[in-house]
Design a protein around this motif. Structure first.
Motif, mmCIF file in Angstrom:
data_model
loop_
_atom_site.group_PDB
_atom_site.id
_atom_site.type_symbol
_atom_site.label_atom_id
_atom_site.label_comp_id
_atom_site.label_asym_id
_atom_site.label_seq_id
_atom_site.Cartn_x
_atom_site.Cartn_y
_atom_site.Cartn_z
ATOM 1 N N ASP A 79 0.852 -1.193 0.000
ATOM 2 C CA ASP A 79 0.000 0.000 0.000
ATOM 3 C C ASP A 79 0.887 1.242 0.000
ATOM 4 O O ASP A 79 1.758 1.401 0.856
ATOM 5 C CB ASP A 79 -0.890 -0.020 1.249
ATOM 6 N N PRO A 80 0.676 2.178 -0.953
ATOM 7 C CA PRO A 80 1.526 3.381 -1.006
ATOM 8 C C PRO A 80 1.442 4.239 0.250
ATOM 9 O O PRO A 80 2.414 4.906 0.610
ATOM 10 C CB PRO A 80 0.998 4.134 -2.232
ATOM 11 N N ILE A 81 0.285 4.232 0.921
ATOM 12 C CA ILE A 81 0.174 4.986 2.174
ATOM 13 C C ILE A 81 1.118 4.395 3.213
ATOM 14 O O ILE A 81 1.853 5.118 3.898
ATOM 15 C CB ILE A 81 -1.283 4.954 2.689
ATOM 16 N N LYS A 176 -0.286 23.724 -0.817
ATOM 17 C CA LYS A 176 0.702 24.662 -0.285
ATOM 18 C C LYS A 176 1.993 23.936 0.068
ATOM 19 O O LYS A 176 3.096 24.447 -0.161
ATOM 20 C CB LYS A 176 0.143 25.367 0.953
ATOM 21 N N PHE A 177 1.841 22.736 0.624
ATOM 22 C CA PHE A 177 3.023 21.932 0.957
ATOM 23 C C PHE A 177 3.844 21.634 -0.292
ATOM 24 O O PHE A 177 5.076 21.806 -0.300
ATOM 25 C CB PHE A 177 2.585 20.622 1.618
ATOM 26 N N GLU A 178 3.182 21.193 -1.328
ATOM 27 C CA GLU A 178 3.885 20.809 -2.550
ATOM 28 C C GLU A 178 4.624 21.997 -3.162
ATOM 29 O O GLU A 178 5.797 21.878 -3.559
ATOM 30 C CB GLU A 178 2.889 20.224 -3.548
ATOM 31 N N LEU A 179 3.968 23.151 -3.210
ATOM 32 C CA LEU A 179 4.599 24.347 -3.776
ATOM 33 C C LEU A 179 5.819 24.750 -2.964
ATOM 34 O O LEU A 179 6.886 25.044 -3.509
ATOM 35 C CB LEU A 179 3.590 25.496 -3.825
ATOM 36 N N ILE A 361 2.138 24.395 7.213
ATOM 37 C CA ILE A 361 2.685 23.295 6.413
ATOM 38 C C ILE A 361 4.046 22.826 6.930
ATOM 39 O O ILE A 361 4.621 21.886 6.399
ATOM 40 C CB ILE A 361 2.819 23.689 4.926
ATOM 41 N N ARG A 362 4.536 23.470 7.972
ATOM 42 C CA ARG A 362 5.875 23.144 8.487
ATOM 43 C C ARG A 362 5.967 21.687 8.927
ATOM 44 O O ARG A 362 6.952 20.996 8.649
ATOM 45 C CB ARG A 362 6.210 24.063 9.660
ATOM 46 N N SER A 363 4.933 21.212 9.610
ATOM 47 C CA SER A 363 4.969 19.850 10.127
ATOM 48 C C SER A 363 5.090 18.827 9.000
ATOM 49 O O SER A 363 5.883 17.891 9.079
ATOM 50 C CB SER A 363 3.714 19.571 10.958
ATOM 51 N N LEU A 364 4.313 19.018 7.946
ATOM 52 C CA LEU A 364 4.366 18.074 6.824
ATOM 53 C C LEU A 364 5.704 18.166 6.093
ATOM 54 O O LEU A 364 6.207 17.155 5.584
ATOM 55 C CB LEU A 364 3.206 18.333 5.863
ATOM 56 N N LEU A 365 6.297 19.334 6.060
ATOM 57 C CA LEU A 365 7.618 19.477 5.445
ATOM 58 C C LEU A 365 8.673 18.718 6.248
ATOM 59 O O LEU A 365 9.567 18.075 5.684
ATOM 60 C CB LEU A 365 7.988 20.959 5.345
ATOM 61 N N ILE A 366 8.572 18.787 7.575
ATOM 62 C CA ILE A 366 9.503 18.009 8.414
ATOM 63 C C ILE A 366 9.274 16.515 8.199
ATOM 64 O O ILE A 366 10.225 15.725 8.112
ATOM 65 C CB ILE A 366 9.340 18.383 9.901
ATOM 66 N N PHE A 367 8.003 16.099 8.129
ATOM 67 C CA PHE A 367 7.641 14.703 7.842
ATOM 68 C C PHE A 367 8.293 14.242 6.539
ATOM 69 O O PHE A 367 8.834 13.124 6.452
ATOM 70 C CB PHE A 367 6.116 14.625 7.743
ATOM 71 N N TRP A 368 8.252 15.084 5.537
ATOM 72 C CA TRP A 368 8.885 14.807 4.240
ATOM 73 C C TRP A 368 10.378 14.564 4.420
ATOM 74 O O TRP A 368 10.937 13.602 3.873
ATOM 75 C CB TRP A 368 8.604 16.005 3.328
ATOM 76 N N LEU A 369 11.022 15.394 5.241
ATOM 77 C CA LEU A 369 12.458 15.234 5.467
ATOM 78 C C LEU A 369 12.759 13.997 6.306
ATOM 79 O O LEU A 369 13.665 13.218 5.978
ATOM 80 C CB LEU A 369 13.027 16.484 6.146
ATOM 81 N N LEU A 413 14.392 12.938 -2.126
ATOM 82 C CA LEU A 413 13.236 13.748 -1.758
ATOM 83 C C LEU A 413 12.223 13.977 -2.869
ATOM 84 O O LEU A 413 11.029 14.129 -2.595
ATOM 85 C CB LEU A 413 13.711 15.111 -1.226
ATOM 86 N N ILE A 414 12.669 14.033 -4.120
ATOM 87 C CA ILE A 414 11.729 14.370 -5.189
ATOM 88 C C ILE A 414 10.649 13.298 -5.342
ATOM 89 O O ILE A 414 9.458 13.594 -5.418
ATOM 90 C CB ILE A 414 12.478 14.598 -6.527
ATOM 91 N N GLY A 415 11.054 12.033 -5.364
ATOM 92 C CA GLY A 415 10.078 10.954 -5.482
ATOM 93 C C GLY A 415 9.157 10.905 -4.278
ATOM 94 O O GLY A 415 7.948 10.691 -4.404
ATOM 95 N N LYS A 416 9.726 11.126 -3.082
ATOM 96 C CA LYS A 416 8.916 11.093 -1.865
ATOM 97 C C LYS A 416 7.907 12.236 -1.857
ATOM 98 O O LYS A 416 6.760 12.066 -1.412
ATOM 99 C CB LYS A 416 9.836 11.185 -0.652
ATOM 100 N N LEU A 417 8.301 13.387 -2.356
ATOM 101 C CA LEU A 417 7.403 14.538 -2.433
ATOM 102 C C LEU A 417 6.181 14.225 -3.281
ATOM 103 O O LEU A 417 5.036 14.516 -2.898
ATOM 104 C CB LEU A 417 8.174 15.731 -3.021
ATOM 105 N N LYS A 418 6.387 13.630 -4.424
ATOM 106 C CA LYS A 418 5.269 13.289 -5.317
ATOM 107 C C LYS A 418 4.320 12.294 -4.652
ATOM 108 O O LYS A 418 3.100 12.403 -4.781
ATOM 109 C CB LYS A 418 5.814 12.713 -6.621
ATOM 110 N N LYS A 419 4.874 11.322 -3.936
ATOM 111 C CA LYS A 419 4.041 10.302 -3.295
ATOM 112 C C LYS A 419 3.217 10.902 -2.159
ATOM 113 O O LYS A 419 2.039 10.570 -1.987
ATOM 114 C CB LYS A 419 4.918 9.162 -2.776
ATOM 115 N N ILE A 420 3.832 11.774 -1.363
ATOM 116 C CA ILE A 420 3.102 12.407 -0.264
ATOM 117 C C ILE A 420 1.953 13.249 -0.804
ATOM 118 O O ILE A 420 0.821 13.182 -0.316
ATOM 119 C CB ILE A 420 4.046 13.259 0.601
#
Length: 838
Positions: A79-81, A176-179, A361-369, A413-420
């Motif tokens: 599952d991608p999630i 907003k997160f994606e941008l 959006i800070r929290s989701l950006l940290i999650f991404w990292l 990070l780029i691939g992970k960004l698209k999936k999130i």
């Protein structure tokens, strides 16, 4: 809810002394939190959440009725999630959804006290997705029955886990997160991309600059014969096959080092030296590989001389059972030493841009990292055959391989960004998240409709240690005083673990509504840990109704008995009896209520062939319930059978309440299994790990008479007994069943059953008496013995208040015998309370 709450800052002091309050500054707790739905500390808003979304429990009007979940499950780890953020262990949402749909209705509250990344919350939300529900239930209607979101309360001791769970479950401004994420990548690339460039050379000419995807680094070892330095890549890797070689020869003196332990080379600051040996890079739309040249080495040396202008964690790594491995092997004593300089620089730069972003959006950006953070360290192993080198670290431990992959942040990070951006669109506000210990909850009594937990199991995973990298960047560290693990560095023994787990289950028992269910997933091969978990659940007040083996090979559940050694992942189903039942039992101290207990327990079981319905398991369940509460036990096996025969209905060797037998016969007709073929073939699997389970299995297998040639291969296929002097199969058959016309069958008449039982009990009594005399007359430890004789003898001692005899034998028993059998350890513990009063 959000409009009417007090600010978290005003409530921090009210939760500061609650067990599990994280180690860190208030400002960092506030920065991570999103009250009321998520707090990076004990959440003061949970009861408000329950008041808004829960339903009051009223025993007089409660009509809830449910039996254990026993369906087949395909786990859904693709599952991608599930794969958005790495973690040490997770249960796929699909597997949890099936249980939530079975045990609850839309709008109910689900609780997970060891939530990890919050998969239970996701599952509760996805129960409102008709497409996903149809795939699980097999329904074809446009809106399946029982579809609808459930509310969830999630908690974890680890600030990192609770933080990850919050981003998985709470509403996010994805656009907003994606941008902003793409803006951050551009800003960091403007500053740091030069660090990841390499010359593309053709015909010895520099054609242009390529972008490094990842660089492979290798440990340097010292030859014990010539003291020469050897890069492992050069002496231990077959470059054509890209695998480790079978033999190793020193590059300097040609000494054979294949079976020689070599010491690593360390720098002046005590950190193991690694050398870059391979570069994977992209140029003009194609991917290339190269050996690092002098320009690449010069670039690395230049980067290593830089001062990093951004904050990064530089804490000293604490001593821990898992953390010791990197300290001992590579001299890694600080978090910063886990990174190469360019990955530390680029990660710190990324983090600086993120924390200065919009708080929404800070929290989701940290999650991404954090989703790729551990893969940016030296823990990231290199695998040539792998599609990607992202997050290739060995989960569940700290291990630095001889070959590591230093990954460009863009590559990760780029691939992970698209999936999130694609897969987190389902999030809602039906979840509330707590950071703190499950031993301390102020949740109201009888307020939760279902509990699903995947708790820590002994020394399997040291979560506070494994989360240390994430938490160092989050600036909040797990307060591990109440962490339920076995850990030498924390001075926590198996008994400490057991006590902490019992305290957690007591909280779970208090907050769960009566007649409702708790599911516990178990992942540990040590029978001692299994026994501790089982006892903790029972001592908290729960009754275990079923234990299933999750057979991952074929993705099915098979029933098993809830005792003994464990070689598979298990799913434990336990229920909380009604308040009336508990109060009635307490007021009568169980006297004369044996029939009522059996009637209650059978009502919680499906009207299907199940090990729990055999007379042996029913007696075992009754005995455990009474002994645990120190109630007097008036029945033995013979009188118990008479009580069953007088008050319940038996068919095919299984016992039913009178109102259930019709449903069982309908089940048999529907399944076209009048003879219960599954039992005949031995496919209803009970784990044969002791004499008791062996007899139960034989009883189910002998639904029709069978000869020894049929029984023997089926029995030996699944029997796995250790630390127990169990009689041979022929003896078990001869003494517990009836030999007739060359075949064995079950005892059928009352006289046959009574005769078999009495002979068996006399034999067990004789063996127990011999062991007791040996224990009283010698100081030697008793190692090899028949455990069933001990259990039978302890039962008789308990009935006749001979508690000192239990202790006398218990003191002489080998520790492993006690640790690996929950019945024996329970009798000893109760005897200690009776005799010594503690």
């Amino acid at each position: 809810m959000k409009k009417s709450i007090k600010p978290l800052e005003e409530l921090l002091d009210s939760v500061r002394d609650i067990e599990g309050f994280p180690i860190g500054k208030d400002e960092d707790i506030m920065a991570l939190s999103d009250p009321p739905y998520y707090t990076a500390c004990p959440n003061p808003y949970i009861n408000d959440f329950i008041e808004e979304h829960g339903t009051l429990y009223n025993e007089e009007t409660d009509d809830y009725n449910c039996t254990p979940f026993l369906a087949d499950i395909i786990e859904g780890k693709g599952d991608p999630i599930y794969n958005l953020h790495t973690y040490h262990t997770k249960v796929p949402p699909k597997a949890i959804m099936a249980k939530i749909l079975h045990y609850t209705k839309p709008g109910d509250i689900v609780f997970d006290g060891f939530c990890g990344t919050g998969m239970t919350g996701i599952a509760a939300t996805l129960c409102g997705d008709s497409d996903r529900v149809r795939k699980i239930t097999g329904e074809t209607s446009l809106k399946p029955k029982n579809v609808g979101i459930r509310y969830s309360i999630l908690s974890d001791l680890s600030p990192a886990a609770a933080f990850i769970a919050s981003n998985y479950n709470l509403k996010n401004a994805l656009k907003k997160f994606e941008l902003r994420a793409y803006e951050i990548l551009k800003e960091v690339n403007d500053e740091c991309l030069w660090m990841f460039k390499t010359h593309h050379i053709e015909d010895k000419k520099i054609i242009g600059e390529g972008i490094i995807n990842f660089s492979v680094w290798s440990d340097v070892f010292i030859c014990p014969y010539c003291n020469g330095k050897n890069v492992f890549w050069d002496i231990g890797v077959d470059k054509e096959q890209m695998r480790n070689t079978d033999s190793i020869v020193c590059n300097n003196c040609n000494a054979d080092l294949t079976n020689i332990k070599m010491e690593r080379q360390f720098s002046n600051d005590g950190v193991a030296i690694q050398r870059p040996v391979l570069i994977n890079y992209s140029f003009a739309g194609k991917t290339y590989k190269k050996i690092p040249d002098s320009n690449d080495i010069d670039l690395i040396n230049k980067i290593n001389r830089l001062d990093i202008p951004y904050w990064y964690p530089d804490e000293e790594i604490p001593i821990g059972d898992k953390l010791l491995s990197i300290i001992n092997s590579h001299g890694i004593k600080r978090i910063s030493s886990l990174f190469t300089t360019r990955n530390l620089y680029s990660t710190a730069c990324l983090f600086d841009k993120i924390i200065k972003s919009d708080p929404n959006i800070r929290s989701l950006l940290i999650f991404w990292l954090t989703s790729i953070l551990i893969g940016q360290t030296k823990l990231n192993r290199y695998f040539e055959a792998s599609y990607s080198q992202v997050n290739r670290y060995l989960k569940g431990t700290y291990y630095i391989g001889k070959k590591t992959a230093e990954v460009n942040f863009n590559y990760s990070l780029i691939g992970k960004l698209k999936k999130i951006a694609k897969h987190l669109a389902y999030t809602t506000s039906n979840t509330i998240i707590n950071t703190g210990s499950s031993t301390a909850f102020s949740i109201k009594k009888n307020s939760v409709d279902y509990i699903f937990v995947d708790p820590p199991f002994g020394s399997n995973l040291m979560y506070s240690e494994l989360n240390f990298i994430w938490e160092s960047w989050l600036r909040l560290i797990t307060n591990n005083n109440q962490e339920a693990i076995v850990n030498k560095a924390q001075s926590k023994s198996m008994d400490d673990y057991s006590e902490l787990m019992e305290n957690c289950f007591k909280v779970f028992y208090r907050i769960l509504k009566p007649k409702r269910w708790m599911t516990v997933e178990f992942h540990n091969s040590k029978s001692e840990v299994w026994n501790k978990i089982q006892r903790s659940i029972i001592k908290a007040g729960f009754v275990i109704a079923n234990v299933s083996i999750l057979n991952k090979g074929v993705d099915t559940f098979n029933q098993m008995n809830a005792t003994g050694a464990v070689k598979n992942d298990l799913v434990i189903s336990a229920y909380k009896p009604t308040q009336f039942f508990e109060n009635h039992f307490l007021s009568m101290a169980g006297e004369g209520l044996e029939q009522e207990f059996i009637k209650m327990h059978l009502s919680y079981l499906k009207a299907e062939p199940t090990i729990e319905r055999t007379e042996q398991m029913l007696y075992s369940k009754l005995l455990a319930y009474y002994v645990q509460r120190s109630y007097a036990v008036k029945y033995d096996a013979s009188t118990f059978y008479k009580m069953l025969r007088s008050n319940f209905v038996e068919e095919n060797g299984y016992w039913f309440n009178k109102g259930q037998i019709g449903n069982y016969r309908e089940y048999k007709q529907k399944m076209e299994l009048e003879g219960i073929d599954d039992l005949k073939s031995g496919q209803m699997t009970i784990l044969i790990d002791c004499e008791k389970t062996a007899i139960i299995w034989l009883h189910t297998f002998l639904d029709t008479p069978q000869d020894f040639q049929t029984i023997h291969p089926a029995f030996t296929k699944i029997a796995s007994m250790s630390n127990d002097s169990v009689p041979e199969l022929t003896e078990l058959l001869d003494k517990n069943f009836i030999a007739e016309n060359g075949k064995y069958r079950r005892p059928q008449t009352e006289d046959e059953k009574l005769s078999v039982t009495q002979k068996r009990e006399r034999e067990l009594r004789r063996e127990f008496d011999v062991l007791l005399l040996e224990a009283k007359g010698s100081k030697k430890k008793i190692k090899g013995c028949r455990k069933q004789a001990i259990i039978y003898g302890f039962e008789q001692c308990y009935k006749h208040n001979r508690f000192q005899d239990i202790l006398d034998l218990g003191k002489r028993l080998d520790k492993k015998i006690i640790e690996n059998d929950s019945e024996i350890s329970e009798f000893i513990e109760v005897a200690e309370l009776k005799v010594e009063g503690f």
